[in-house]
Write a protein that holds these residues in place. Structure first.
Motif, PDB file in Angstrom:
ATOM      1  N   THR A 126       0.824  -1.206   0.000  1.00 30.90           N
ATOM      2  CA  THR A 126       0.000   0.000   0.000  1.00 30.90           C
ATOM      3  C   THR A 126       0.862   1.262   0.000  1.00 30.90           C
ATOM      4  N   VAL A 127       1.987   1.216   0.707  1.00 31.29           N
ATOM      5  CA  VAL A 127       2.877   2.379   0.741  1.00 31.29           C
ATOM      6  C   VAL A 127       3.379   2.704  -0.660  1.00 31.29           C
ATOM      7  N   ASN A 128       3.700   1.699  -1.435  1.00 35.90           N
ATOM      8  CA  ASN A 128       4.204   1.911  -2.797  1.00 35.90           C
ATOM      9  C   ASN A 128       3.090   2.152  -3.800  1.00 35.90           C
ATOM     10  N   CYS A 129       1.949   1.447  -3.634  1.00 32.08           N
ATOM     11  CA  CYS A 129       0.827   1.577  -4.576  1.00 32.08           C
ATOM     12  C   CYS A 129      -0.464   1.346  -3.809  1.00 32.08           C
ATOM     13  N   ALA A 130      -1.206   2.431  -3.551  1.00 34.98           N
ATOM     14  CA  ALA A 130      -2.420   2.332  -2.742  1.00 34.98           C
ATOM     15  C   ALA A 130      -3.469   1.455  -3.407  1.00 34.98           C
ATOM     16  N   GLU A 131      -3.592   1.550  -4.732  1.00 42.37           N
ATOM     17  CA  GLU A 131      -4.602   0.755  -5.435  1.00 42.37           C
ATOM     18  C   GLU A 131      -4.317  -0.735  -5.293  1.00 42.37           C
TER      19      GLU A 131
END
Length: 244
Positions: A126-131
Motif C-alpha cells: 500500500t505504501v508503494n501503490c495504494a490501489e
C-alpha cells in the motif's frame, strides 16, 4: 501529542511509535499544520496523507489507556526494502518455531502468524501503490470470509454431530428400555401360554374321560337294549308259535 519509544510488539506488522493523545483540539491543530504544509509541498504531503488514511482504513490504529492517558499507535507508512522483506520471512519462521505452530492441519497459531505476515505485506504494498494495497485488502477479506464460512460450517457440523450423538444415545436408552419391556412381556406371555397349555391338557383329559364314560354308557345301553330285544323277541315267538 507526545511520543515515546515503543518496545518490540508481538506482531509482524510494523507500527510507528505510539503518540499520546492529549486533547481532541490538538488533533485538529495537527490537521491544520498539515494543511499549511501543503503550501510548500502540496503533492507530496497530500499523497502521504492519502496513504496514511488508506493504511488506517486497512489496519486501524490501536488505542489504549495507560495511567489515565490515551495512547494511539498507527501502522508505519515507511516503505519496505528487500532486506525488510527477507527479515519478515525470518521473523515469521522464528515465531512459528517459538510458538510451536503445527506444520499441517488446522492450527490457530499458524493462521494468526500468517495473517499478520499478510497484513504486513499489504502495508508494504500500500505504501508503494495504494490501489494494489486496496486490491490485496479485498483478497484478504475474501479469504477471511471464506475461512469464517468454513469455520461456521465446521462448528455447525460439530453441533449437528453432537445432537445426533445425543439423540442416538437417548434412542439407545429408549430402545434398551423397550427391549426390557418386551422381554418382560415375553416372559409373561410364556407363563400365560404354559398355564393355558396346562388348562388345555386338563380339559382334553376331562373330555376324553367324559367321552369314554359316554361310550361305555352307550355301549351298556346298546347291550341292554339288545338283551331286552332278545327277550321280547323270545316272548313274541312263544306267543305266536302254535301249541302242540
Amino acid at each position: 501529542m507526545a511520543e515515546r519509544i515503543l518496545e518490540s510488539q508481538n506482531t509482524l506488522v510494523r507500527y510507528c511509535n505510539p503518540v499520546l493523545v492529549t486533547k481532541r483540539t490538538e488533533k485538529d491543530t495537527s490537521v491544520k499544520v498539515n494543511s499549511h504544509s501543503l503550501l510548500y509541498g502540496a503533492t507530496t504531503v497530500e499523497k502521504k496523507r492519502e496513504t496514511d488514511e488508506i493504511l488506517n482504513s486497512i489496519l486501524p490504529p490501536v488505542e489504549w489507556e495507560e495511567q489515565g492517558q490515551l495512547w494511539r499507535q498507527q501502522v508505519s507508512s515507511d516503505p519496505a526494502t528487500r532486506l525488510d522483506v527477507l527479515k519478515l520471512g525470518e521473523q515469521l519462521d522464528m515465531r512459528l518455531q517459538q510458538r510451536q505452530a503445527r506444520e499441517t492441519g488446522i492450527c490457530p497459531v499458524r493462521r494468526e502468524l500468517f495473517t499478520q505476515c499478510f497484513d504486513e505485506l499489504i502495508r508494504q504494498v500500500t505504501v508503494n501503490c495504494a490501489e494494489r494495497g486496496l486490491l490485496l485488502l479485498r483478497v484478504r477479506d475474501e479469504i477471511r470470509m471464506t475461512t469464517d464460512a468454513y469455520q461456521a460450517l465446521y462448528e455447525s457440523s460439530i453441533a449437528f454431530g453432537m445432537r445426533k450423538a445425543l439423540q442416538a444415545e437417548q434412542g439407545k436408552s429408549n430402545m434398551e428400555q423397550t427391549i426390557e419391556n418386551l422381554k418382560t412381556d415375553k416372559n409373561d406371555l410364556e407363563k400365560q401360554v404354559a398355564e393355558l397349555r396346562t388348562k388345555a391338557e386338563q380339559v382334553e383329559r376331562r373330555a376324553n374321560e367324559l367321552r369314554q364314560a359316554e361310550e361305555k354308557k352307550h355301549a351298556e345301553e346298546i347291550q341292554f337294549l339288545k338283551k331286552t330285544n332278545q327277550q321280547i323277541k323270545a316272548q313274541l315267538e312263544g306267543i305266536i308259535a302254535p301249541k302242540k
